[in-house]
Structure formats: C-alpha cells, structure tokens
Design an enzyme around this catalytic site. Sequence first.
Site, PDB file in Angstrom:
ATOM      1  N   ASN A  10       0.860  -1.187   0.000  1.00 53.15           N
ATOM      2  CA  ASN A  10       0.000   0.000   0.000  1.00 53.15           C
ATOM      3  C   ASN A  10       0.898   1.239   0.000  1.00 53.15           C
ATOM      4  OD1 ASN A  10      -1.811   2.043   0.532  1.00 53.15           O
ATOM      5  ND2 ASN A  10      -2.329   1.347   2.593  1.00 53.15           N
ATOM      6  N   TRP A  11       0.970   1.887  -1.152  1.00 52.33           N
ATOM      7  CA  TRP A  11       1.863   3.045  -1.273  1.00 52.33           C
ATOM      8  C   TRP A  11       1.276   4.319  -0.654  1.00 52.33           C
ATOM      9  CZ3 TRP A  11       4.225   2.820  -6.949  1.00 52.33           C
ATOM     10  CH2 TRP A  11       5.182   1.803  -6.988  1.00 52.33           C
ATOM     11  N   LYS A  12       0.030   4.261  -0.243  1.00 51.54           N
ATOM     12  CA  LYS A  12      -0.629   5.436   0.359  1.00 51.54           C
ATOM     13  C   LYS A  12      -0.437   6.650  -0.554  1.00 51.54           C
ATOM     14  CE  LYS A  12      -0.213   3.203   4.755  1.00 51.54           C
ATOM     15  NZ  LYS A  12      -0.144   3.272   6.191  1.00 51.54           N
ATOM     16  N   HIS A  97      -9.604   0.833   4.562  1.00 48.22           N
ATOM     17  CA  HIS A  97      -8.337   1.023   5.279  1.00 48.22           C
ATOM     18  C   HIS A  97      -8.589   1.924   6.488  1.00 48.22           C
ATOM     19  CE1 HIS A  97      -4.312   2.371   6.257  1.00 48.22           C
ATOM     20  NE2 HIS A  97      -3.901   1.265   5.670  1.00 48.22           N
ATOM     21  N   GLU A  99      -7.050   4.339   7.664  1.00 50.20           N
ATOM     22  CA  GLU A  99      -6.889   5.785   7.428  1.00 50.20           C
ATOM     23  C   GLU A  99      -8.136   6.359   6.767  1.00 50.20           C
ATOM     24  OE1 GLU A  99      -3.090   5.493   5.454  1.00 50.20           O
ATOM     25  OE2 GLU A  99      -2.205   4.879   7.357  1.00 50.20           O
ATOM     26  N   GLU A 173      -5.445  -5.409  10.426  1.00 51.93           N
ATOM     27  CA  GLU A 173      -4.445  -4.386  10.725  1.00 51.93           C
ATOM     28  C   GLU A 173      -4.808  -3.679  12.028  1.00 51.93           C
ATOM     29  OE1 GLU A 173      -2.372  -2.917   6.888  1.00 51.93           O
ATOM     30  OE2 GLU A 173      -4.244  -1.849   7.072  1.00 51.93           O
ATOM     31  N   GLY A 179       2.069   2.082  10.768  1.00 53.95           N
ATOM     32  CA  GLY A 179       2.954   3.231  10.600  1.00 53.95           C
ATOM     33  C   GLY A 179       3.614   3.691  11.888  1.00 53.95           C
ATOM     34  N   SER A 214       3.256  -2.228  10.332  1.00 47.81           N
ATOM     35  CA  SER A 214       4.706  -2.179  10.579  1.00 47.81           C
ATOM     36  C   SER A 214       5.440  -3.459  10.177  1.00 47.81           C
ATOM     37  CB  SER A 214       5.005  -1.815  12.039  1.00 47.81           C
ATOM     38  OG  SER A 214       4.460  -0.545  12.343  1.00 47.81           O
ATOM     39  N   GLY A 235       2.726  -1.065   4.285  1.00 48.23           N
ATOM     40  CA  GLY A 235       2.799   0.337   3.903  1.00 48.23           C
ATOM     41  C   GLY A 235       4.242   0.749   3.679  1.00 48.23           C
ATOM     42  N   GLY A 236       4.858   1.295   4.711  1.00 49.50           N
ATOM     43  CA  GLY A 236       6.204   1.867   4.621  1.00 49.50           C
ATOM     44  C   GLY A 236       7.219   0.995   3.903  1.00 49.50           C
TER      45      GLY A 236
HETATM   46  P1  PGA Z   1       2.668   0.185   7.642  1.00 53.21           P
HETATM   47  O1  PGA Z   1       1.201   0.389   6.968  1.00 53.21           O
HETATM   48  O2  PGA Z   1       3.222  -1.085   7.061  1.00 53.21           O
HETATM   49  O3  PGA Z   1       3.449   1.408   7.227  1.00 53.21           O
HETATM   50  O4  PGA Z   1       2.453   0.091   9.106  1.00 53.21           O
HETATM   51  C1  PGA Z   1       0.351  -0.708   6.789  1.00 53.21           C
HETATM   52  C2  PGA Z   1      -0.936  -0.232   6.156  1.00 53.21           C
HETATM   53  O5  PGA Z   1      -1.383   0.879   6.452  1.00 53.21           O
HETATM   54  O6  PGA Z   1      -1.557  -0.949   5.356  1.00 53.21           O
END
Ligand code: PGA
Length: 253
Positions: A10-12, A97, A99, A173, A179, A214, A235-236
């Site tokens: 997930n590149w956000k 998600h 967010e 998640e 994050g 994470s 994500g990251g």
């Molecule tokens: P993260 O994000 O790996 O940076 O914690 C995961 C996500 O939001 O899907």
Amino acid sequence: MKMQKILAGNWKMHKTRDEAREFIQEFQSTHAALNPKTRCVIIPSPTLLETLQETVEGTKLEIFSQNCAYEMEGALTGEISPLQLMDLGVGGTLVGHSERRSFFGETDETCEKRAALALEKELDVIYCIGESLEQREAGQTQSVILKQLAYFSRAVKASESQGSDARAIVAYEPIWAIGTGKVAGPEQIREAHQWIHEALEKAGTPAAILYGGSVKPSNFKEIASIPHVAGALVGGASLKASDYYALLDVLES
Ligand code: PGA
C-alpha cells in the site's frame, strides 16, 4: 482449502510517475527470472494507476486501487468508480483502510457497499479491519473484529448471489500498529487470525487473511509462519523495491 499467498504494498499518498516506474524496473531486474507463486500487488494513488497498469503488463505484478466507490457513476466528487478501474484494467481494490475510516469518515456500512459493488464487478477486494488501542485495552478486540467481519461477509454473499468469482481477502491491521513501528506480538496476531478464520468459516465466506501493521523484512519471517496468515498488507516497507522483494522472498521461502 489451501490459500494462495499474497503480498500487497500500500503506497498510500507516495510517489510520482517517474518514481513508480523506477520501482517497477528495479523490481523486475531482480525478480524477472522468477515466477513467484505469490500474488504480488501494488496499491498506488489514483494518479499512478494508469502508468503502473501499463508498466506491469506482462509481469507478475498486479495493480489495485486504494478505494472504490459504491456507485458505477454519478455525483460523487473525489471518488473513483468500479467502471473507471475496469476501464484501466485494474484488478482490485482496498476497502476500509483504517486511514479512510479514521480520517475520511468511512463506516462499516459504506465499506460493505463498496466491497459488494467491487466484487460484483469482478474486482478483487482487500477488506481492512482492526481495532484501535483503546478498544484493545478495553478488551474489545474480538467483538470489534467480529462486527467488522459481519459487514464483509454480507458483501461477499451479496456478490456471490450475483454470480461473482472475484476474490475477497481480509487484512487484519491493528490500528495502533500501522505506521508506528509497533508490530503486534506473535500471540496477538495468532489469536486475532484464529478468530477471523473461525468467523469466516462460520459465515460461509472463507478468505485469505493478511496481517498488516509495521511489517518489514526483519520481522516478517515470524509473522508469516503464524497459522492463517496468508501474507501481508505493507505500507512503509513497500516503498523501496529492495524491501518489497525481500518480503516476497520471505513469503516464498
Ligand atoms: P505500515 O502500513 O506497514 O506502514 O504500518 C500498513 C498499512 O497501512 O496498510
């Protein structure tokens, strides 16, 4: 049933088109010779969908959207419809998600509607669920997860009744682990994935279950070995091609 493994990045809200193309080139130069059994998905911003969809043609990489509207078209400013995703050849979408839920008012009801329509249109769906820190500390993790899953299962059943063959995938998640660098402990992940697995079986909507929060190459080996963990939503650590293929190597080892 043996579930296929899935790595979803997930590149956000990251990357320009040039950066996206560089990522794919680097990934290809390392993994071109391999034929991974794992599904490798990249989930970029809407502005990158067309570029990426063209760039990955003929490769093992798949492109999903970060969101998908619950209508095929209409007065929904800022949304992206299943029709528009299908027009680009995009194969699936994230739904719910945390967010989107925390910052943009996404609810269980809208997530169900989004997932049902996407699946009905043969778009695969990665449906995100997970508890907040307050909910975990109040001992509500299981009830929160089960409530969110009820909406997921309803969406899957609705689409199945329309004859859809699209794949519905769950991503667990814990919000407090996204994050933050705080990964859930193996026992917390094992327990949650067991609950989810049982609830999905009971509802008659079995699905692959990803862990997210994470995840990075250094902690993924342990996470990937936990029962009912079919892969990760990352994500990251999905932003660097070298990390992404290190995660893929772990999943395939
Ligand atoms: P993260 O994000 O790996 O940076 O914690 C995961 C996500 O939001 O899907």
